[in-house]
Scaffold this motif. Structure first.
Motif, short mmCIF file in Angstrom:
data_model
loop_
_atom_site.label_atom_id
_atom_site.label_comp_id
_atom_site.label_asym_id
_atom_site.label_seq_id
_atom_site.Cartn_x
_atom_site.Cartn_y
_atom_site.Cartn_z
N GLY A 82 -17.55 137.20 -38.26
CA GLY A 82 -16.99 135.97 -37.71
C GLY A 82 -15.74 135.49 -38.41
N LYS A 83 -15.36 136.15 -39.49
CA LYS A 83 -14.16 135.78 -40.25
C LYS A 83 -13.08 136.85 -40.15
CE LYS A 83 -17.07 133.19 -43.48
NZ LYS A 83 -17.61 133.10 -44.86
N SER A 84 -13.45 138.07 -40.48
CA SER A 84 -12.51 139.18 -40.30
C SER A 84 -13.17 140.38 -39.63
CB SER A 84 -11.90 139.60 -41.64
OG SER A 84 -12.91 140.01 -42.54
N GLU A 102 -20.90 139.23 -44.85
CA GLU A 102 -20.18 138.03 -45.27
C GLU A 102 -18.83 137.89 -44.58
OE1 GLU A 102 -20.27 140.75 -49.02
OE2 GLU A 102 -21.41 140.49 -47.16
N ARG A 103 -18.37 138.92 -43.91
CA ARG A 103 -17.09 138.85 -43.18
C ARG A 103 -17.29 138.68 -41.67
NH1 ARG A 103 -16.83 141.70 -47.63
NH2 ARG A 103 -14.99 141.49 -48.97
N HIS A 138 -10.77 137.05 -30.40
CA HIS A 138 -10.17 137.13 -31.73
C HIS A 138 -8.97 138.07 -31.88
CE1 HIS A 138 -13.46 134.73 -33.34
NE2 HIS A 138 -14.30 135.52 -32.72
N HIS A 187 -9.99 141.19 -47.43
CA HIS A 187 -10.01 140.58 -46.10
C HIS A 187 -10.69 141.51 -45.10
CE1 HIS A 187 -8.79 138.42 -42.53
NE2 HIS A 187 -8.21 139.52 -42.07
N ASP A 204 -11.86 124.17 -33.49
CA ASP A 204 -12.98 124.47 -34.37
C ASP A 204 -14.26 124.49 -33.52
OD1 ASP A 204 -15.07 124.47 -36.19
OD2 ASP A 204 -14.24 122.87 -37.44
N ALA A 231 -19.87 130.81 -38.55
CA ALA A 231 -18.93 131.32 -39.56
C ALA A 231 -17.49 131.32 -39.07
CB ALA A 231 -19.33 132.74 -39.96
N ALA A 232 -17.28 131.20 -37.76
CA ALA A 232 -15.92 131.26 -37.20
C ALA A 232 -15.19 129.93 -37.40
CB ALA A 232 -15.99 131.60 -35.72
N ALA A 233 -13.92 130.03 -37.78
CA ALA A 233 -13.12 128.82 -38.02
C ALA A 233 -12.48 128.28 -36.75
CB ALA A 233 -12.03 129.12 -39.05
N ASN A 251 -22.02 131.25 -33.94
CA ASN A 251 -20.63 131.41 -34.38
C ASN A 251 -20.26 130.44 -35.50
OD1 ASN A 251 -20.48 128.97 -33.04
ND2 ASN A 251 -18.75 129.52 -31.74
#
Length: 298
Positions: free
Chosen positions: A126-128, A123-124, A136, A203, A55, A41-43, A39
């Protein structure tokens, strides 16, 4: 070459949780970790009691600092390349630090994620683009949610997500819905989009093959999983198929099919989350300790 009580391959949440139980029993534990959290990549991390919104990298750093206060812990930052041996006489070879021996092995290696072949999804991740709604979905603020079909389990994922927003199920030629499944999805309020996906932009903007663009607060998909290293297979540990791929087969005590080799975390259970990995690791650590106290156990 001194022998440790336990070598743990993988120093993320499950591996560290197991180590904590063992070092508190004053057992000599070696963690070999390549520093690749799944994880990373997750913020932020959600659903983990007392750490909601934290975090995930900081959770890992704090855990490691606390572990390293115990004198029987050794931490090696390296890649485990191979493992061999039998109960009470295992060895693990690393890329740069040599070979280590232990009475027990714990595989907490995590899994790899095979995502749908869509331009822009990696590339997205874990982010979107996510896999776990409990981790999430709340932060999407009941907005537009897209579910990208990948495996039959995607239908269950799509059926669940209307709890958190307005859902569009993007079939992307990965699934064919029968009449019953389609009826059930529509009854849950889902929109079904059959046009293939060309790419993901911005996004979480899905560009369809016909040129239309659908914008979402977040996207979900079910990645296919497999053990992140071949070490378990080298040892001869049995694998098992799950709706989301392949994992290690373990007993209730988290022992694999090879005596003295245990496994925990994402590589040995589903579903996946930080809190579930920690619980699984804590249980594995206690069960390994039991076999060290009573050698005929397990």
């Amino acid at each position: 070459m001194s022998t440790h009580d336990v070598i743990i391959v993988g120093g993320s949440y499950a591996g560290m949780a197991a180590a904590l139980q063992l070092v508190r029993a004053r057992r000599r534990v070696l963690i070999i970790d390549a520093g690749k959290r799944r994880n990373q990549a997750a913020a932020d991390s959600h659903g983990f009691l007392s750490q909601d919104g934290a975090d995930p990298a900081e959770i890992a750093r704090t855990a490691r600092q606390q572990l390293q206060a115990y004198p029987t812990l050794t931490w090696v930052e390296d890649v485990a390349l191979d493992a061999s041996g039998t109960r009470d006489a295992f060895s693990v070879a690393t890329a740069a630090s040599g070979t280590f021996s232990a009475r027990r092995l714990l595989l907490a290696t995590g899994v790899s994620d095979e995502l749908p072949s869509i331009d822009g999804i990696g590339e997205r991740w874990g982010k979107s683009v996510f896999h776990c709604p409990y981790c999430h979905s709340y932060e999407l603020d009941q907005g537009e949610i897209g579910v990208i079909a990948a495996v039959p389990m995607s239908i269950h994922q799509a059926q669940l997500l209307p709890e958190w927003g307005n859902v569009t199920f993007l079939l992307n030629e990965a699934l064919e819905l029968d009449a019953a499944a389609r009826e059930e999805l529509v009854a849950r309020g889902l929109r079904i989009e059959a046009t293939p996906i060309a790419r993901i932009e911005g996004h979480a903007d899905v560009v369809l093959a016909d040129g239309r663009q659908l914008s979402f607060a977040g996207l979900f998909t079910a990645s296919l999983n497999a053990p992140s290293t071949p070490i378990a297979q080298t040892l001869g540990c049995a694998l098992m198929e799950t709706p989301l791929g392949t994992q290690l087969q373990t007993s209730e005590a988290k022992e694999t099919s090879v005596a003295g080799v245990f496994a925990c975390g994402d590589v040995a259970r589903m579903p996946h989350s930080v809190s579930l990995a920690v619980a699984d690791g804590a249980w594995a650590g206690a069960q390994i300790h039991r076999t060290l106290v009573w050698p005929t156990a397990g």
